[in-house]
Design a protein around this motif. Structure first.
Motif, PDB file in Angstrom:
ATOM      1  N   ILE A  44       0.855  -1.181   0.000  1.00  0.00           N
ATOM      2  CA  ILE A  44       0.000   0.000   0.000  1.00  0.00           C
ATOM      3  C   ILE A  44       0.896   1.237   0.000  1.00  0.00           C
ATOM      4  CG2 ILE A  44      -1.762   1.287   1.257  1.00  0.00           C
ATOM      5  CD1 ILE A  44      -2.691  -1.365   2.467  1.00  0.00           C
ATOM      6  N   LYS A  45       0.860   2.002  -1.084  1.00  0.00           N
ATOM      7  CA  LYS A  45       1.691   3.200  -1.199  1.00  0.00           C
ATOM      8  C   LYS A  45       1.003   4.414  -0.581  1.00  0.00           C
ATOM      9  CE  LYS A  45       3.505   3.896  -5.242  1.00  0.00           C
ATOM     10  NZ  LYS A  45       3.587   4.021  -6.721  1.00  0.00           N
ATOM     11  N   ARG A  46      -0.275   4.533  -0.814  1.00  0.00           N
ATOM     12  CA  ARG A  46      -1.064   5.633  -0.248  1.00  0.00           C
ATOM     13  C   ARG A  46      -2.368   5.063   0.287  1.00  0.00           C
ATOM     14  NH1 ARG A  46       0.953   7.660  -4.911  1.00  0.00           N
ATOM     15  NH2 ARG A  46      -0.943   7.168  -6.066  1.00  0.00           N
ATOM     16  N   PHE A  47      -2.824   5.616   1.398  1.00  0.00           N
ATOM     17  CA  PHE A  47      -4.077   5.148   1.997  1.00  0.00           C
ATOM     18  C   PHE A  47      -4.916   6.359   2.370  1.00  0.00           C
ATOM     19  CE2 PHE A  47      -6.630   3.762   5.704  1.00  0.00           C
ATOM     20  CZ  PHE A  47      -7.358   2.757   5.099  1.00  0.00           C
ATOM     21  N   ARG A  79       7.137  -8.555  -0.108  1.00  0.00           N
ATOM     22  CA  ARG A  79       5.725  -8.179  -0.221  1.00  0.00           C
ATOM     23  C   ARG A  79       5.075  -7.935   1.144  1.00  0.00           C
ATOM     24  NH1 ARG A  79       3.193 -11.909  -5.127  1.00  0.00           N
ATOM     25  NH2 ARG A  79       4.641 -11.220  -6.752  1.00  0.00           N
ATOM     26  N   THR A  80       5.861  -7.989   2.191  1.00  0.00           N
ATOM     27  CA  THR A  80       5.339  -7.731   3.533  1.00  0.00           C
ATOM     28  C   THR A  80       5.520  -6.252   3.875  1.00  0.00           C
ATOM     29  OG1 THR A  80       5.728  -9.973   4.356  1.00  0.00           O
ATOM     30  CG2 THR A  80       5.605  -8.218   5.985  1.00  0.00           C
ATOM     31  N   GLN A  81       4.472  -5.674   4.442  1.00  0.00           N
ATOM     32  CA  GLN A  81       4.494  -4.275   4.874  1.00  0.00           C
ATOM     33  C   GLN A  81       4.139  -4.223   6.351  1.00  0.00           C
ATOM     34  OE1 GLN A  81       1.710  -1.777   2.726  1.00  0.00           O
ATOM     35  NE2 GLN A  81       2.920   0.059   3.121  1.00  0.00           N
ATOM     36  N   VAL A  82       4.867  -3.403   7.114  1.00  0.00           N
ATOM     37  CA  VAL A  82       4.634  -3.267   8.546  1.00  0.00           C
ATOM     38  C   VAL A  82       4.270  -1.820   8.852  1.00  0.00           C
ATOM     39  CG1 VAL A  82       5.621  -3.440  10.861  1.00  0.00           C
ATOM     40  CG2 VAL A  82       6.216  -5.148   9.126  1.00  0.00           C
ATOM     41  N   VAL A  83       3.141  -1.623   9.531  1.00  0.00           N
ATOM     42  CA  VAL A  83       2.726  -0.299   9.991  1.00  0.00           C
ATOM     43  C   VAL A  83       2.486  -0.401  11.491  1.00  0.00           C
ATOM     44  CG1 VAL A  83       1.103   1.618   9.713  1.00  0.00           C
ATOM     45  CG2 VAL A  83       1.593   0.118   7.768  1.00  0.00           C
ATOM     46  N   MET A  84       3.084   0.510  12.258  1.00  0.00           N
ATOM     47  CA  MET A  84       2.975   0.426  13.710  1.00  0.00           C
ATOM     48  C   MET A  84       2.697   1.795  14.316  1.00  0.00           C
ATOM     49  SD  MET A  84       6.984  -0.007  14.838  1.00  0.00           S
ATOM     50  CE  MET A  84       7.217  -1.374  13.710  1.00  0.00           C
ATOM     51  N   THR A  85       2.278   1.791  15.564  1.00  0.00           N
ATOM     52  CA  THR A  85       2.150   3.014  16.352  1.00  0.00           C
ATOM     53  C   THR A  85       3.176   2.972  17.475  1.00  0.00           C
ATOM     54  OG1 THR A  85       0.581   2.121  17.968  1.00  0.00           O
ATOM     55  CG2 THR A  85      -0.335   3.003  15.916  1.00  0.00           C
ATOM     56  N   PRO A 129       7.413   0.737   3.114  1.00  0.00           N
ATOM     57  CA  PRO A 129       7.362  -0.682   3.485  1.00  0.00           C
ATOM     58  C   PRO A 129       7.321  -0.916   4.985  1.00  0.00           C
ATOM     59  CG  PRO A 129       8.884  -0.367   1.679  1.00  0.00           C
ATOM     60  CD  PRO A 129       8.460   1.006   2.112  1.00  0.00           C
ATOM     61  N   MET A 130       8.010  -0.061   5.756  1.00  0.00           N
ATOM     62  CA  MET A 130       7.928  -0.106   7.210  1.00  0.00           C
ATOM     63  C   MET A 130       7.647   1.316   7.678  1.00  0.00           C
ATOM     64  SD  MET A 130      10.540  -1.993   9.789  1.00  0.00           S
ATOM     65  CE  MET A 130      10.368  -1.934  11.579  1.00  0.00           C
ATOM     66  N   HIS A 131       6.536   1.506   8.379  1.00  0.00           N
ATOM     67  CA  HIS A 131       6.068   2.854   8.691  1.00  0.00           C
ATOM     68  C   HIS A 131       5.587   2.925  10.136  1.00  0.00           C
ATOM     69  CE1 HIS A 131       5.170   6.660   6.595  1.00  0.00           C
ATOM     70  NE2 HIS A 131       4.294   6.845   7.564  1.00  0.00           N
ATOM     71  N   VAL A 132       5.762   4.098  10.748  1.00  0.00           N
ATOM     72  CA  VAL A 132       5.360   4.266  12.138  1.00  0.00           C
ATOM     73  C   VAL A 132       4.523   5.529  12.283  1.00  0.00           C
ATOM     74  CG1 VAL A 132       7.501   5.474  12.774  1.00  0.00           C
ATOM     75  CG2 VAL A 132       6.161   4.336  14.545  1.00  0.00           C
ATOM     76  N   LEU A 133       3.469   5.433  13.094  1.00  0.00           N
ATOM     77  CA  LEU A 133       2.586   6.555  13.401  1.00  0.00           C
ATOM     78  C   LEU A 133       2.877   7.025  14.821  1.00  0.00           C
ATOM     79  CD1 LEU A 133      -0.771   5.023  12.081  1.00  0.00           C
ATOM     80  CD2 LEU A 133       0.897   6.380  10.796  1.00  0.00           C
ATOM     81  N   ILE A 134       3.073   8.331  14.986  1.00  0.00           N
ATOM     82  CA  ILE A 134       3.325   8.905  16.305  1.00  0.00           C
ATOM     83  C   ILE A 134       2.306   9.991  16.582  1.00  0.00           C
ATOM     84  CG2 ILE A 134       5.792   8.390  16.135  1.00  0.00           C
ATOM     85  CD1 ILE A 134       6.254  11.425  15.698  1.00  0.00           C
ATOM     86  N   GLY A 135       2.276  10.448  17.834  1.00  0.00           N
ATOM     87  CA  GLY A 135       1.358  11.501  18.241  1.00  0.00           C
ATOM     88  C   GLY A 135       0.827  11.225  19.625  1.00  0.00           C
ATOM     89  N   LEU A 145     -11.534  10.096  11.874  1.00  0.00           N
ATOM     90  CA  LEU A 145     -10.814  10.240  10.604  1.00  0.00           C
ATOM     91  C   LEU A 145     -11.779  10.784   9.547  1.00  0.00           C
ATOM     92  CD1 LEU A 145      -8.887   6.833  10.699  1.00  0.00           C
ATOM     93  CD2 LEU A 145      -8.162   9.041  11.622  1.00  0.00           C
ATOM     94  N   ARG A 146     -12.023  12.080   9.636  1.00  0.00           N
ATOM     95  CA  ARG A 146     -12.984  12.724   8.727  1.00  0.00           C
ATOM     96  C   ARG A 146     -12.516  12.606   7.287  1.00  0.00           C
ATOM     97  NH1 ARG A 146     -16.295  13.753   5.808  1.00  0.00           N
ATOM     98  NH2 ARG A 146     -17.695  15.523   5.662  1.00  0.00           N
ATOM     99  N   ASP A 147     -11.261  12.902   7.035  1.00  0.00           N
ATOM    100  CA  ASP A 147     -10.670  12.742   5.718  1.00  0.00           C
ATOM    101  C   ASP A 147      -9.151  12.753   5.890  1.00  0.00           C
ATOM    102  OD1 ASP A 147      -9.966  12.617   3.073  1.00  0.00           O
ATOM    103  OD2 ASP A 147     -11.210  14.303   2.429  1.00  0.00           O
ATOM    104  N   VAL A 148      -8.569  11.585   5.939  1.00  0.00           N
ATOM    105  CA  VAL A 148      -7.133  11.447   6.209  1.00  0.00           C
ATOM    106  C   VAL A 148      -6.473  10.679   5.069  1.00  0.00           C
ATOM    107  CG1 VAL A 148      -5.421  10.336   7.697  1.00  0.00           C
ATOM    108  CG2 VAL A 148      -7.350  11.567   8.716  1.00  0.00           C
ATOM    109  N   SER A 149      -5.393  11.240   4.541  1.00  0.00           N
ATOM    110  CA  SER A 149      -4.596  10.581   3.520  1.00  0.00           C
ATOM    111  C   SER A 149      -3.150  10.523   3.988  1.00  0.00           C
ATOM    112  CB  SER A 149      -4.667  11.340   2.187  1.00  0.00           C
ATOM    113  OG  SER A 149      -5.984  11.358   1.682  1.00  0.00           O
ATOM    114  N   LEU A 150      -2.509   9.387   3.816  1.00  0.00           N
ATOM    115  CA  LEU A 150      -1.112   9.290   4.209  1.00  0.00           C
ATOM    116  C   LEU A 150      -0.347   8.408   3.243  1.00  0.00           C
ATOM    117  CD1 LEU A 150      -0.701   6.939   7.295  1.00  0.00           C
ATOM    118  CD2 LEU A 150      -2.912   7.330   6.235  1.00  0.00           C
ATOM    119  N   GLU A 151       0.922   8.796   3.036  1.00  0.00           N
ATOM    120  CA  GLU A 151       1.851   8.017   2.242  1.00  0.00           C
ATOM    121  C   GLU A 151       2.478   6.967   3.159  1.00  0.00           C
ATOM    122  OE1 GLU A 151       2.527   8.734  -1.045  1.00  0.00           O
ATOM    123  OE2 GLU A 151       1.095  10.395  -1.050  1.00  0.00           O
ATOM    124  N   LEU A 152       2.562   5.742   2.675  1.00  0.00           N
ATOM    125  CA  LEU A 152       3.122   4.659   3.480  1.00  0.00           C
ATOM    126  C   LEU A 152       4.385   4.103   2.820  1.00  0.00           C
ATOM    127  CD1 LEU A 152      -0.116   2.709   4.478  1.00  0.00           C
ATOM    128  CD2 LEU A 152       1.238   4.221   5.933  1.00  0.00           C
TER     129      LEU A 152
END
Length: 396
Positions: free
Chosen positions: A2-5, A320-326, A22-28, A13-20
């Motif tokens: 997934i390149k963009r979601f 082909r594996t993608q990791v997304v974490m917080t 292969p390994m991505h982390v969400l902070i906040g 999440l009223r309207d959120v777009s993010l670039e992803l």
């Protein structure tokens, strides 16, 4: 991958777009939408091989998942998915009934980069996605639709979501063919996954054990021994653990010094968490998308580097594996590049906005001197978000 979601009208999440990446982390900060983004990605992936009402996990009913619970407002999930043959933009829009867990298809389409118009896939009002019907159930459809649906299905199938609880990781597990190479989000099923790897490919299990010993040299071997165990329903969309006693196998560790065996329930949380990540790495078919909440929980900072190294290996070895974490940990952020980190924040109207740290002026100015985690800690979320917006708007 997934390149963009993009997600619209799901919770905050009223309207959120993010670039992803292969390994991505969400902070906040807390309540900034990080978990909701993982839930939305999971629902998007789960829609390709199950009923739409089962795509959304957790305890909910009616229109509780919709932005401000607005009546008849559809939830939209869309992504640009990188395939071997190019990129496809896939979008699915869903409506929720007033009561119960009833979800229906509103719109579903897919468009290749070379196409000017999207291809319609599903039927409005259906309880299954068109991808599910064409690719998974092999129901009659045009060859072009079936081929497109199959490529999307293969790219999103088998999402794994984890927020591991060491107490569940330690539990002995009863045999269950439906649970083959699969753990619950809580971690229940680890013992059976290890036994599956051992039975499938002993050399693979030995490689897992060797790497485990390099991290924890105090252990000579991992043993799976018969003992009273538990079984649990598979893929419960409400994710409420329900355990029943049965016979099965448990995890035991043989100490290097002497022949003493220690059961999984008596080792540290960090040992079990590292073992769980190694187990995923050694699956014969690792997940296409792996979603992890706060991998730092229960792990020493040094061991955290081992965990992130394992996840990097998973992405690098299984392309082909993608990791997304917080995460809330600057130690985790230190292991990422700015373009691999997205900052989430809640706005005054309650909606969520996101920005990548590669757009942040302070990050670009200070990265040669400080680590990414140090910059985040020193500047804080508000400063990074404001300056990121300024940097984006001015083109600096």
């Amino acid at each position: 991958m997934i390149k963009r979601f993009r997600v619209q009208n799901y919770k905050a999440l009223r309207d959120v777009s993010l670039e992803l990446t292969p390994m991505h982390v969400l902070i906040g900060p807390n309540d900034s939408g990080k978990t909701s983004i993982l839930e939305a990605i999971a629902a998007f992936c789960r829609s390709v091989d199950r009923q739409l009402s089962h795509a959304f996990t957790g305890s909910w009913e009616g229109q509780e998942l919709i932005w401000h619970a607005e009546r008849d407002l559809p939830i939209s999930l869309a992504a640009s998915i990188e395939l071997d043959t190019g990129t496809v933009d896939y979008q699915i829009s869903l409506t929720f009934r007033n009561a119960g867990r009833d979800v229906q298809l509103n719109e579903e389409s897919a468009r290749l980069e070379s196409e000017s118009e999207p291809m319609r896939i599903g039927a409005k009002g259906d309880s299954l996605s068109g991808v599910y019907r064409s690719a998974f159930r092999n129901e009659p459809s045009a060859d072009t639709i079936r081929k497109r649906a199959r490529s999307i299905y293969d790219s999103l199938l088998g999402v794994h979501s984890y927020r591991w609880n060491p107490r569940f990781l330690a539990l002995p597990v009863a045999p269950d063919s439906k649970r083959r190479f699969r753990m619950d989000p809580s971690g229940f099923g680890l013992a059976l996954c290890l036994d599956d790897i051992l039975g499938y490919d002993r050399d693979r299990f030995i490689r897992l054990e060797d790497r485990f010993r390099t991290i924890f040299p105090q252990f000579r071997s991992i043993k799976l021994l018969p003992e009273p165990a538990f079984r649990s329903p598979i893929d419960d969309p409400e994710e409420i653990p329900i355990l029943h006693k049965s016979d099965g196998k448990g995890i035991h560790f043989e100490l290097t010094a002497g022949d003493q065996l220690i059961s999984a329930s008596h080792v540290s949380d960090g040992v079990l968490l590292v073992l769980a990540y190694l187990t995923i790495l050694h699956f014969p078919q690792p997940p296409r998308v792996m979603l992890v909440e706060e991998p730092e929980n229960g792990i020493h900072p040094k061991r955290l580097q081992d965990v992130l190294s394992i996840l990097r290996d998973l992405v690098n070895e299984q392309t082909r594996t993608q990791v997304v974490m917080t995460t809330h940990s600057p130690y985790v952020v230190d292991q990422f590049k700015p373009e691999e980190v997205t900052l989430c924040q809640k706005q005054k109207d309650g909606s969520i906005c996101v920005r990548r740290l590669s757009e942040s002026g302070p990050v670009r100015d200070q990265l040669d001197v400080f680590t990414l985690g140090e910059i985040w800690t020193a500047e804080g979320d508000e400063a990074l978000a404001e300056r990121a917006a300024t940097a984006t708007e001015t083109g600096k």
